[in-house]
Design an enzyme around this catalytic site. Structure first.
Site, short mmCIF file in Angstrom:
data_model
loop_
_atom_site.label_atom_id
_atom_site.label_comp_id
_atom_site.label_asym_id
_atom_site.label_seq_id
_atom_site.Cartn_x
_atom_site.Cartn_y
_atom_site.Cartn_z
N ASP A 202 0.90 -1.27 -0.20
CA ASP A 202 -0.25 -0.07 0.00
C ASP A 202 0.97 1.38 -0.15
OD1 ASP A 202 -2.31 1.83 0.37
OD2 ASP A 202 -3.37 -0.08 0.92
N HIS A 224 2.05 1.37 -3.09
CA HIS A 224 1.12 2.38 -3.96
C HIS A 224 1.76 3.72 -4.22
CE1 HIS A 224 -2.94 0.05 -2.86
NE2 HIS A 224 -2.05 -0.80 -3.53
#
EC number: 3.2.1.15
Length: 363
Positions: A202, A224
């Site tokens: 993430d 991410h």
């Protein structure tokens, strides 16, 4: 004779008391704890705390909140955690002028594989967050080696906190790890994160609110990317005076990102992305989107959050062929005063869906 005996006894007792004083002070100065319970009960009795091979029981927090000013905390050996489905955190530290460090060869292992089910915080098993740095003010966290967080790594709500040379390695969670954000920053001021190494699934960095925040010399792999946001929908919806620089983002969904919440209000201002190198990006190299709702983009931007005085300087690198180089989706009139210099992201598609791109930027 009785007087002489009394004098001898008094002198002996007095000498014993004097001799005991340095031992007592030394005990207050440094303590080694081998259990979470002992650390919690004795944490205010020592100025230096060593946590030696602690096995934190299931469903409990390694509670180092409310430390005395100036306390040093040293993680030694391997710190581990029992398994239970709960929200956590597994570790919590608070206080002023606190130094959190680790001894040579130490590691903190969340063994997240016991919780990982591909759903993160969106369902499945309830997973504990890892490390709360809340009200950890005028303090530092240095050199921690953290492995396999069940979900989020650091939750930061502090003022004047320096985080240096911290590694968060969730590379074992590539298949089933999810929402393993490394550094989530909110309602904080003067946060400096320097030299972080992150392998996760993430955001490497996500700043939801706060000011005077820097992230530099970072390496982000597998997640991410470097994010402002999502901003909006909270009690604090202002992000300002942020510099993210001299960092690499590799093998990640996104490179650099600003995301704001659909139909919300707030401010993102004076944010700089400088000297960021990208490679192996699978979704967007550079993305600004003002359409986030319930954790997903809607494709319809709103302009309640102003995104102004933004600098993208020397953001360069490559994305995968089925990814998009740059995507900018701003609300009407809400993205202004951007500086765009030396941006070169190649290898992917050119978006045809950009809207309200500010003067000077390109999509």
């Amino acid at each position: 004779m009785q007087l002489l005996q009394s004098s001898v006894i008094a002198a002996t007792v007095g000498a014993a008391l004097v001799a005991a004083v340095p031992v007592e002070l030394e005990a207050r100065d440094s303590c080694t704890f081998t259990s979470a319970a002992d650390a919690k009960s004795g944490k205010t009795s020592c100025s230096t705390i060593t946590l030696s091979n602690i096995e934190v029981p299931a469903g409990e927090t390694l509670d180092l909140t409310g430390l005395n000013d100036g306390t040093t905390v040293i993680f030694s050996g391997e710190t581990t955690f029992g398994y239970k489905e709960w929200e956590g955190p597994l570790i919590s530290v608070s206080g002023t002028n606190i130094k959190v460090q680790q001894a040579s060869g130490a590691k903190i292992d969340g063994d997240g594989s016991r919780w990982w089910d591909g759903k993160g915080g969106n369902g499945g098993k309830t997973k504990p967050k890892f490390f709360y740095a809340h009200k950890l003010d005028s303090s530092s966290i240095t050199g921690l080696q953290i492995y396999n967080t069940p979900v989020q790594g650091f939750s930061i709500q502090s003022d004047n906190l320096n985080i240096t040379d911290v590694t968060i390695d969730n590379s074992a969670g590539t298949a089933e790890g999810h929402n393993t954000d490394a550094f989530d920053v909110g309602s904080s001021t003067y946060i400096n994160i320097d030299g972080a190494t992150v392998y996760n699934q993430d955001d490497c960095l996500a700043i939801n609110s706060g000011s005077h925040i820097t992230f530099t010399n970072g390496y982000c792999d597998g997640g991410h990317g470097l994010s402002i946001g999502s901003v909006g929908g909270r009690s604090d919806n202002t992000v300002e005076d942020v510099t993210i620089s001299n960092s690499k983002v590799v093998n990640s969904q996104n490179g650099v990102r600003i995301k704001t919440v659909y139909d919300a209000t707030g401010t993102v201002s004076n944010v700089k992305f400088e000297d960021i190198t990208l490679s192996g990006i699978t979704k967007y190299g550079l993305i600004v989107e003002q359409d986030y709702e319930n954790g997903s983009p809607t494709g319809t931007p709103t302009n309640g959050i102003k995104v102004s005085d933004i600098t993208f300087d020397k953001v360069t690198g490559t994305v995968e062929s089925d990814a998009t180089d740059i995507y900018i989706l701003c609300g009407s009139g809400s993205c202004t005063d951007w500086t765009w210099s030396g941006v070169s992201i190649t290898g992917g598609k050119t978006s045809s869906k950009c809207e309200n791109v500010p003067t000077g930027a390109s999509c």
